[in-house]
Design a protein around this motif. Structure first.
Motif, short mmCIF file in Angstrom:
data_model
loop_
_atom_site.label_atom_id
_atom_site.label_comp_id
_atom_site.label_asym_id
_atom_site.label_seq_id
_atom_site.Cartn_x
_atom_site.Cartn_y
_atom_site.Cartn_z
N LEU A 205 0.83 -1.22 0.00
CA LEU A 205 0.00 0.00 0.00
C LEU A 205 0.86 1.26 0.00
O LEU A 205 0.53 2.25 -0.65
CB LEU A 205 -0.92 0.00 1.23
CG LEU A 205 -2.03 -1.06 1.20
CD1 LEU A 205 -2.65 -1.22 2.57
CD2 LEU A 205 -3.10 -0.71 0.18
N SER A 206 1.97 1.22 0.75
CA SER A 206 2.78 2.44 0.84
C SER A 206 3.44 2.76 -0.50
O SER A 206 3.68 3.92 -0.82
CB SER A 206 3.80 2.35 1.97
OG SER A 206 4.79 1.42 1.67
N ILE A 207 3.69 1.73 -1.31
CA ILE A 207 4.25 1.99 -2.64
C ILE A 207 3.27 2.83 -3.47
O ILE A 207 3.64 3.80 -4.12
CB ILE A 207 4.58 0.65 -3.37
CG1 ILE A 207 5.84 0.04 -2.75
CG2 ILE A 207 4.76 0.86 -4.87
CD1 ILE A 207 6.17 -1.35 -3.25
N VAL A 208 2.00 2.46 -3.40
CA VAL A 208 0.99 3.22 -4.16
C VAL A 208 0.88 4.64 -3.58
O VAL A 208 0.81 5.63 -4.31
CB VAL A 208 -0.39 2.51 -4.12
CG1 VAL A 208 -1.37 3.21 -5.05
CG2 VAL A 208 -0.26 1.05 -4.48
N ALA A 209 0.92 4.73 -2.23
CA ALA A 209 0.83 6.05 -1.59
C ALA A 209 1.98 6.94 -2.05
O ALA A 209 1.79 8.13 -2.31
CB ALA A 209 0.85 5.89 -0.06
N LYS A 210 3.16 6.34 -2.16
CA LYS A 210 4.33 7.13 -2.57
C LYS A 210 4.14 7.69 -3.98
O LYS A 210 4.58 8.79 -4.29
CB LYS A 210 5.60 6.28 -2.48
CG LYS A 210 6.20 6.37 -1.10
CD LYS A 210 7.49 5.58 -0.96
CE LYS A 210 7.78 5.39 0.53
NZ LYS A 210 8.35 4.09 0.84
N SER A 211 3.49 6.93 -4.85
CA SER A 211 3.29 7.43 -6.21
C SER A 211 2.32 8.62 -6.19
O SER A 211 2.48 9.56 -6.96
CB SER A 211 2.82 6.32 -7.15
OG SER A 211 1.52 5.92 -6.80
N TYR A 212 1.34 8.61 -5.31
CA TYR A 212 0.46 9.78 -5.17
C TYR A 212 1.24 10.98 -4.63
O TYR A 212 1.07 12.11 -5.09
CB TYR A 212 -0.71 9.48 -4.22
CG TYR A 212 -1.86 8.79 -4.90
CD1 TYR A 212 -2.71 9.49 -5.75
CD2 TYR A 212 -2.12 7.44 -4.67
CE1 TYR A 212 -3.78 8.85 -6.37
CE2 TYR A 212 -3.18 6.79 -5.28
CZ TYR A 212 -4.01 7.50 -6.13
OH TYR A 212 -5.06 6.87 -6.74
N ARG A 213 2.08 10.71 -3.66
CA ARG A 213 2.89 11.81 -3.12
C ARG A 213 3.79 12.40 -4.20
O ARG A 213 3.96 13.61 -4.30
CB ARG A 213 3.76 11.31 -1.96
CG ARG A 213 3.08 11.41 -0.62
CD ARG A 213 4.08 11.11 0.49
NE ARG A 213 3.46 11.21 1.80
CZ ARG A 213 4.01 10.77 2.92
NH1 ARG A 213 5.19 10.18 2.89
NH2 ARG A 213 3.38 10.90 4.07
N ALA A 214 4.37 11.50 -5.00
CA ALA A 214 5.28 11.97 -6.06
C ALA A 214 4.53 12.86 -7.05
O ALA A 214 5.05 13.88 -7.51
CB ALA A 214 5.89 10.76 -6.77
#
Ligand code: NCD
Ligand code: ZN
Ligand code: ZN
Length: 476
Positions: A205-214
């Motif tokens: 899940l955090s991988i997907v979250a990081k892409s939103y942050r990016a």
């Protein structure tokens, strides 16, 4: 003026620890509290006379410190800091980290191993602790990673650690992805009586979250909004762009809430089966805190396997700030700042005794790294003031309970002979004015990390002096 002495008297103080709140004075000999006198003593000669009955045979002339009516507490103990040493010393180093710690009133801190290289062996950690000891400013427990180099596979180092030297191991910054590896690590830690501090975050899940942050960061860069300044002006940015940025960050935060909740539950269950003490780092959501509460109820009812224990920390920023709307929505930290419901639940968990300790997760970065989206804030120098402002002044908690959360409980978890104002305890002490109102100016921080969402905020409660083993190491 900083004082150095083997014998020290601190008088004209208000003494506060987890159980005492009284005017008084104390005598310190060779770094330990030798005697405590409760009652008003505001005259140096009287203080000396009382102390002479405590020092008895010791004829060395003590240094006298007039606390001027301020509040003397046991130094604070922080179970979660990042000192960035070795390898990331642009963000922080041992000198700046220790200076920030003593300025914040801390006598002991637990340093995380997500450095460069990752601290993966007893030898590496020992070297750092040796360097710290020579500076004689505060005690540092340097933690070792759960898996070698944070690679998520090799846990063999754990069996070489002793709990006296290494009471805590952790993979903070990330989680151990494989449940099987975590189980193996926790079994070894359980055998050695070592606490496993968990940064609970499901990686998928955090991988997907990081892409939103990016994506949010890309927009921020394009429109010249520095991610490291939460109050940065956004008036000249089109509404649609602001909307897009906030939408991405909200999506990231929701995923990171789920990531925390799933991982907290998972890690607690693994610790149960492993018979290990799990310490939940920076718990930030109501659901995760509820999982801790349920685990604690089972422990209390003796319905869990031998060796299993569960403790939890919360950070000052998750207690004091809410991150569902701008500007704090843009204050990047892991776990993110949460909703008002979550924040209120954490405060309630402090009131009902679920929370064991307050830890800062002091995570300094350079301004450049912050502007590029590195998560985390500097926290050591504002911790007491935030907790005092939010918990004591606003929520009506006693200073005794705050002392328990910031000193007594972490001392017990780390098996330290400090955290209370009692004869025989380490003379690690902090002098505070719990009523002083001041404005946070990060430029004045001793830490190299100047990024905090508290910039320009008014807080109540200020550290005036810090003593480590009876020696004054900080003065405002
Ligand atoms: C920490 C860091 O920068 O090392 N960042 C953060 O946002 N808290 C890592 C961590 O504590 O997870
Ligand atoms: Zn973490
Ligand atoms: Zn951390």
């Amino acid at each position: 003026m900083k004082l150095n002495s083997s014998n020290l008297i601190i008088y004209n103080a208000n003494l506060v620890d987890s159980s005492v709140n009284s005017k008084g004075m104390l005598a310190v000999q060779d770094g330990k509290i030798l005697g405590v006198f409760l009652g008003e003593v505001n005259d140096e000669q009287v203080a000396k006379k009382i102390a002479s009955s405590i020092f008895l045979e010791d004829k060395r002339e003590p240094v006298c410190f007039d606390a001027k009516g301020l509040t003397l507490m046991p130094s604070f103990i922080d179970m979660h800091v990042h000192f960035r040493y070795p390898g990331q010393t642009k963000k922080e180093d041992l000198d700046s980290g220790l200076a920030a710690a003593v300025a914040g009133g801390f006598g002991t801190v637990v340093a995380m191993p997500n450095t460069s290289p990752v601290i993966s062996s007893a030898g590496m950690a020992r070297e750092i602790m040796k360097e710290v000891e020579e500076k004689s400013l505060a005690k540092v427990f340097q933690t070792v990673a759960i898996t070698k180099n944070f690679e998520g596979e090799d846990v063999s180092e754990i069996s070489k650690l002793s709990s006296e030297e290494f009471p805590v191991i952790t993979e903070d910054g990330s989680d151990v992805h494989s449940a099987a590896v975590m189980l193996e690590g926790m079994k070894l830690a359980g055998k050695q009586n070592i606490m496993v501090a968990c940064h609970c975050e499901d990686k998928s899940l955090s991988i997907v979250a990081k892409s939103y942050r990016a994506r949010a960061l890309d927009f921020m860069k394009k429109y010249g909004i520095p991610a490291g300044k939460v109050n940065a002006k956004t008036e000249n940015v089109p509404n649609s762009v602001n909307f897009e940025i906030d939408g991405c960050l909200t999506a990231a935060n929701q995923l990171l809430a789920l990531a925390e909740d799933i991982a907290t539950e998972r890690n607690i269950e693994i610790a149960k089966q492993a018979g290990c003490h799990i310490h939940i780092c920076h718990c930030s959501t109501a659901i995760s805190m509820d999982a801790v509460k349920r685990a604690k109820e089972l422990i209390k009812a003796a319905k869990t396997p031998v060796g299993f224990d569960c403790t939890v920390e919360v950070t000052p920023h998750h207690l004091g700030l809410v991150g569902t709307e701008a500007p704090y929505l843009r204050a990047l930290v892991n776990p993110p700042l949460r909703s008002e419901e979550d924040r209120a639940f954490l405060v309630e968990a402090i009131k009902n005794g679920t929370v064991d300790v307050i830890s800062t997760d002091h995570a300094p970065h350079t301004q450049e790294d912050k502007d590029n989206g590195s998560p985390g804030f500097t926290g050591l120098e504002t911790s007491f003031a935030v907790c005092n402002s939010v918990l004591v002044k606003r929520e009506g908690l006693s200073l005794n309970r705050l002392s328990q959360l910031m000193s007594e409980n972490p001392a017990k978890l780390l098996k330290l002979n400090s955290g209370k104002i009692l004869p025989g305890y380490d003379a690690n002490l902090v002098l505070v004015d719990p009523d002083e109102i001041w404005t946070v100016n990060p430029e004045k921080f001793y830490s190299k990390g100047k990024s905090t969402p508290l910039e320009d905020k008014q807080l109540t409660g200020r550290v005036h002096a810090t003593f480590y083993k009876g020696k004054q190491v900080y003065s405002l």
